[in-house]
Write a protein that holds these residues in place. Structure first.
Motif, PDB file in Angstrom:
ATOM      1  N   LEU A  96       0.815  -1.214   0.000  1.00 39.52           N
ATOM      2  CA  LEU A  96       0.000   0.000   0.000  1.00 39.52           C
ATOM      3  C   LEU A  96       0.852   1.268   0.000  1.00 39.52           C
ATOM      4  CD1 LEU A  96      -2.844  -0.992   2.489  1.00 39.52           C
ATOM      5  CD2 LEU A  96      -3.109  -0.447   0.074  1.00 39.52           C
ATOM      6  N   PHE A  97       2.116   1.149   0.409  1.00 37.40           N
ATOM      7  CA  PHE A  97       2.989   2.324   0.429  1.00 37.40           C
ATOM      8  C   PHE A  97       3.570   2.645  -0.954  1.00 37.40           C
ATOM      9  CE2 PHE A  97       3.170   1.006   4.902  1.00 37.40           C
ATOM     10  CZ  PHE A  97       2.939   2.219   5.522  1.00 37.40           C
ATOM     11  N   LEU A  98       3.384   1.757  -1.921  1.00 38.52           N
ATOM     12  CA  LEU A  98       3.971   1.963  -3.244  1.00 38.52           C
ATOM     13  C   LEU A  98       3.570   3.296  -3.870  1.00 38.52           C
ATOM     14  CD1 LEU A  98       5.585   0.962  -5.683  1.00 38.52           C
ATOM     15  CD2 LEU A  98       3.519  -0.249  -6.455  1.00 38.52           C
ATOM     16  N   PRO A  99       2.278   3.657  -3.902  1.00 38.21           N
ATOM     17  CA  PRO A  99       1.934   4.959  -4.509  1.00 38.21           C
ATOM     18  C   PRO A  99       2.605   6.139  -3.818  1.00 38.21           C
ATOM     19  CG  PRO A  99      -0.020   3.588  -4.287  1.00 38.21           C
ATOM     20  CD  PRO A  99       1.075   2.898  -3.533  1.00 38.21           C
ATOM     21  N   ALA A 100       2.732   6.060  -2.490  1.00 38.10           N
ATOM     22  CA  ALA A 100       3.380   7.161  -1.768  1.00 38.10           C
ATOM     23  C   ALA A 100       4.858   7.264  -2.126  1.00 38.10           C
ATOM     24  CB  ALA A 100       3.218   6.974  -0.260  1.00 38.10           C
ATOM     25  N   LEU A 101       5.502   6.132  -2.406  1.00 35.38           N
ATOM     26  CA  LEU A 101       6.925   6.145  -2.757  1.00 35.38           C
ATOM     27  C   LEU A 101       7.167   6.645  -4.180  1.00 35.38           C
ATOM     28  CD1 LEU A 101       8.021   2.744  -1.167  1.00 35.38           C
ATOM     29  CD2 LEU A 101       8.432   5.039  -0.281  1.00 35.38           C
ATOM     30  N   ILE A 102       6.140   6.554  -5.024  1.00 33.54           N
ATOM     31  CA  ILE A 102       6.289   7.025  -6.404  1.00 33.54           C
ATOM     32  C   ILE A 102       6.570   8.518  -6.430  1.00 33.54           C
ATOM     33  CG2 ILE A 102       5.006   7.437  -8.549  1.00 33.54           C
ATOM     34  CD1 ILE A 102       3.626   4.744  -8.077  1.00 33.54           C
ATOM     35  N   ILE A 103       5.987   9.269  -5.488  1.00 35.06           N
ATOM     36  CA  ILE A 103       6.095  10.736  -5.512  1.00 35.06           C
ATOM     37  C   ILE A 103       7.542  11.193  -5.289  1.00 35.06           C
ATOM     38  CG2 ILE A 103       5.279  12.880  -4.462  1.00 35.06           C
ATOM     39  CD1 ILE A 103       2.692  11.345  -3.733  1.00 35.06           C
ATOM     40  N   PRO A 104       8.201  10.818  -4.166  1.00 35.23           N
ATOM     41  CA  PRO A 104       9.596  11.266  -4.010  1.00 35.23           C
ATOM     42  C   PRO A 104      10.540  10.646  -5.023  1.00 35.23           C
ATOM     43  CG  PRO A 104       9.001   9.718  -2.259  1.00 35.23           C
ATOM     44  CD  PRO A 104       7.734  10.055  -2.993  1.00 35.23           C
ATOM     45  N   ALA A 105      10.242   9.418  -5.459  1.00 37.92           N
ATOM     46  CA  ALA A 105      11.117   8.777  -6.453  1.00 37.92           C
ATOM     47  C   ALA A 105      11.077   9.541  -7.772  1.00 37.92           C
ATOM     48  CB  ALA A 105      10.685   7.328  -6.665  1.00 37.92           C
ATOM     49  N   THR A 106       9.895   9.982  -8.167  1.00 38.06           N
ATOM     50  CA  THR A 106       9.778  10.754  -9.405  1.00 38.06           C
ATOM     51  C   THR A 106      10.520  12.079  -9.289  1.00 38.06           C
ATOM     52  OG1 THR A 106       7.603   9.770  -9.836  1.00 38.06           O
ATOM     53  CG2 THR A 106       8.153  11.806 -11.019  1.00 38.06           C
ATOM     54  N   ALA A 107      10.376  12.735  -8.132  1.00 37.44           N
ATOM     55  CA  ALA A 107      11.053  14.022  -7.930  1.00 37.44           C
ATOM     56  C   ALA A 107      12.568  13.852  -7.935  1.00 37.44           C
ATOM     57  CB  ALA A 107      10.593  14.646  -6.614  1.00 37.44           C
ATOM     58  N   LEU A 108      13.078  12.826  -7.241  1.00 40.33           N
ATOM     59  CA  LEU A 108      14.523  12.633  -7.133  1.00 40.33           C
ATOM     60  C   LEU A 108      15.141  12.188  -8.456  1.00 40.33           C
ATOM     61  CD1 LEU A 108      17.168  12.372  -5.558  1.00 40.33           C
ATOM     62  CD2 LEU A 108      16.433  10.078  -4.850  1.00 40.33           C
ATOM     63  N   PHE A 109      14.666  11.058  -8.974  1.00 35.21           N
ATOM     64  CA  PHE A 109      15.302  10.509 -10.175  1.00 35.21           C
ATOM     65  C   PHE A 109      14.973  11.350 -11.408  1.00 35.21           C
ATOM     66  CE2 PHE A 109      14.938   6.746  -7.365  1.00 35.21           C
ATOM     67  CZ  PHE A 109      16.292   6.507  -7.224  1.00 35.21           C
ATOM     68  N   GLY A 110      13.783  11.962 -11.411  1.00 41.96           N
ATOM     69  CA  GLY A 110      13.444  12.841 -12.527  1.00 41.96           C
ATOM     70  C   GLY A 110      14.343  14.058 -12.575  1.00 41.96           C
ATOM     71  N   THR A 111      14.645  14.632 -11.402  1.00 43.83           N
ATOM     72  CA  THR A 111      15.529  15.793 -11.353  1.00 43.83           C
ATOM     73  C   THR A 111      16.937  15.427 -11.803  1.00 43.83           C
ATOM     74  OG1 THR A 111      14.258  16.756  -9.529  1.00 43.83           O
ATOM     75  CG2 THR A 111      16.492  17.577  -9.849  1.00 43.83           C
ATOM     76  N   LEU A 112      17.444  14.293 -11.323  1.00 41.23           N
ATOM     77  CA  LEU A 112      18.785  13.858 -11.733  1.00 41.23           C
ATOM     78  C   LEU A 112      18.841  13.588 -13.229  1.00 41.23           C
ATOM     79  CD1 LEU A 112      19.626  11.422  -8.785  1.00 41.23           C
ATOM     80  CD2 LEU A 112      20.559  13.707  -9.170  1.00 41.23           C
ATOM     81  N   LEU A 113      17.814  12.913 -13.733  1.00 41.00           N
ATOM     82  CA  LEU A 113      17.781  12.589 -15.164  1.00 41.00           C
ATOM     83  C   LEU A 113      17.711  13.853 -16.005  1.00 41.00           C
ATOM     84  CD1 LEU A 113      17.552  10.332 -17.320  1.00 41.00           C
ATOM     85  CD2 LEU A 113      15.065  10.511 -17.082  1.00 41.00           C
ATOM     86  N   TYR A 114      16.920  14.808 -15.569  1.00 38.82           N
ATOM     87  CA  TYR A 114      16.744  16.034 -16.353  1.00 38.82           C
ATOM     88  C   TYR A 114      17.998  16.907 -16.330  1.00 38.82           C
ATOM     89  CZ  TYR A 114      14.637  20.328 -18.133  1.00 38.82           C
ATOM     90  OH  TYR A 114      14.361  21.454 -18.877  1.00 38.82           O
ATOM     91  N   ASN A 115      18.609  17.032 -15.161  1.00 38.01           N
ATOM     92  CA  ASN A 115      19.734  17.956 -15.013  1.00 38.01           C
ATOM     93  C   ASN A 115      21.053  17.402 -15.524  1.00 38.01           C
ATOM     94  OD1 ASN A 115      18.323  20.139 -13.911  1.00 38.01           O
ATOM     95  ND2 ASN A 115      18.421  19.281 -11.854  1.00 38.01           N
ATOM     96  N   TYR A 116      21.210  16.077 -15.553  1.00 42.23           N
ATOM     97  CA  TYR A 116      22.508  15.499 -15.902  1.00 42.23           C
ATOM     98  C   TYR A 116      22.467  14.669 -17.188  1.00 42.23           C
ATOM     99  CZ  TYR A 116      23.747  17.043 -11.252  1.00 42.23           C
ATOM    100  OH  TYR A 116      23.986  17.827 -10.141  1.00 42.23           O
TER     101      TYR A 116
END
Length: 316
Positions: A96-116
Motif C-alpha cells: 500500500l505504500f507503493l503509490p506514496a513512494l512514487i512521488i519522491p522517487a519521481t522528484a529525485l530521479f526525474g531531477t537527476l535525469l533532467y539535469n545530468y
C-alpha cells in the motif's frame, strides 16, 4: 515550457475541489466555513498574481478571520470504512505504500535525469523549478497507479484529501503565512531595531550575556515565526553580525551553525511550527493538539541551554 504556475494551477484546482465538496457536505455543520476557507486558498493559487497586493491582503485577512472565529471544522466525508481499510491492509500489506513512494522517487530521479542528461537542453521545465514540477508529476503518476491498481471511486482522492486537510485545518497554510512574515520583518528592519535595543541593555564587554541573548532570541523568534530560517536573518542583523562577529570577533561558522540549532529548540516548543507539531497531532488524532509540543519541551530547554554554552565555548 512547463512552469511553476502549472503546479499552482494543479494545487488550486485541488483546493477548489475541496471547497465544492465541503459546500455540498450536509453532514458538516461548518461546511460553508470550510468551503469559504479552501475556496480562498484556491483563489490565491489560481489567481493570486492578478489580485495585486491589496487583494491578496484582503484574502489573507479572510483566511485569518475564518480560522480565528472558528468557522472551519473537521469533516467526515464518505470514504472507505474502517473495515474496508483493514481488509486492504491485510490483503496488500506494505504494498500500500507503493503509490506514496512514487512521488519522491519521481522528484529525485526525474531531477537527476533532467539535469545530468541532454534533456536539460530541451527547455521543457522552468529553470530551477524542475524538482517542484516533477514532484507534482509524481503525484499525478501515483494517482494513476492507484486508479489502475485499486480502482477506487472517482472522487475518493478528493474526499480523502478533504478529510485529511480538514483534520489539519488552518495549520496547513501556516508555512506560506510565516514565509511572508519573515520577508516582512526583514523589509521592516526589525533586526536593526532589536539590535539597538539589546545592545543598550547588554553590559559592554560581557560576551556570555550577548551570546545568551542571541541564543534565546533565536529560540523566541523561531517560536513567533515558526521557522528558524526566518528567525536567523533577524537575530543575525540584531546581534550575531554587529556584536558577536564584528564586536567580539566570534567565529561566524560556529555562531551561524549552533545559532540555528538554538532556533530549532524553539521549533520544538511552538504551534507556529505547524508541520512539526500541529500536523502530527492532527494526523494521529490526538485529543490534545499541543500534545507533541508538551512532550518535546523537556528536551528543548536543556538543548537550548547547551547550545548557548557551545556558542560561547567554541566561538570565542
Amino acid at each position: 515550457m512547463i512552469t511553476i504556475q502549472w503546479l499552482y494551477t494543479l494545487a488550486g484546482l485541488m483546493f477548489a475541489g475541496f471547497a465544492l465538496l465541503s459546500a455540498l457536505d450536509r453532514s458538516n455543520r461548518r461546511r460553508f466555513g470550510n468551503a469559504a476557507f479552501w475556496g480562498l486558498m484556491a483563489l490565491s493559487l489560481l489567481g493570486g498574481d492578478r489580485l495585486g497586493d491589496f487583494g491578496n491582503g484582503l484574502l489573507v485577512l479572510g483566511l485569518a478571520g475564518l480560522a480565528g472565529f472558528g468557522f472551519i471544522g473537521r469533516s467526515d466525508p464518505p470514504t472507505t470504512s474502517g473495515e474496508e481499510r483493514r481488509a486492504f491492509s491485510d490483503r496488500l500489506g506494505n504494498k500500500l505504500f507503493l503509490p506514496a513512494l512514487i512521488i519522491p522517487a519521481t522528484a529525485l530521479f526525474g531531477t537527476l535525469l533532467y539535469n545530468y542528461t541532454p534533456l536539460s537542453d530541451s527547455g521543457l521545465f522552468e529553470p530551477k523549478r524542475e524538482t517542484y514540477i516533477l514532484l507534482g508529476l509524481g503525484v499525478l503518476l501515483a494517482l494513476a497507479v492507484i486508479f489502475a491498481w485499486l480502482k477506487p471511486p472517482a472522487l475518493a482522492p478528493l474526499q480523502e484529501g478533504r478529510r485529511l486537510i480538514d483534520a489539519i485545518g488552518w495549520a496547513a497554510v501556516l508555512p506560506q503565512m510565516l514565509a511572508a512574515l519573515g520577508v516582512l520583518f526583514a523589509a521592516a528592519g526589525v533586526g536593526t531595531v532589536i539590535g539597538d535595543m539589546t545592545q543598550s541593555v547588554i553590559p559592554k564587554g560581557n560576551v556570555f550575556a550577548a551570546v545568551a541573548v542571541f541564543g534565546l532570541g533565536m529560540a523566541l523568534f523561531t517560536m513567533i515565526m515558526g521557522n528558524a530560517f526566518a528567525a536567523f536573518p533577524v537575530m543575525a542583523a540584531a546581534i550575531g553580525v554587529p556584536l558577536l562577529m564584528r564586536g567580539y570577533g566570534g567565529d561566524p561558522a560556529v555562531i551561524g551553525a549552533i545559532g540555528m540549532l538554538a532556533g530549532f529548540c524553539g521549533t520544538l516548543m511552538t504551534p507556529m511550527a505547524a508541520n512539526f507539531n500541529i500536523v502530527p497531532a492532527a494526523l494521529l488524532e490526538l485529543k490534545d493538539r499541543n500534545g507533541v509540543i508538551k512532550a518535546q519541551i523537556g528536551t528543548a530547554l536543556p538543548l537550548l541551554a547547551a547550545n548557548i554554552l557551545l556558542i560561547w565555548w567554541f566561538a570565542f
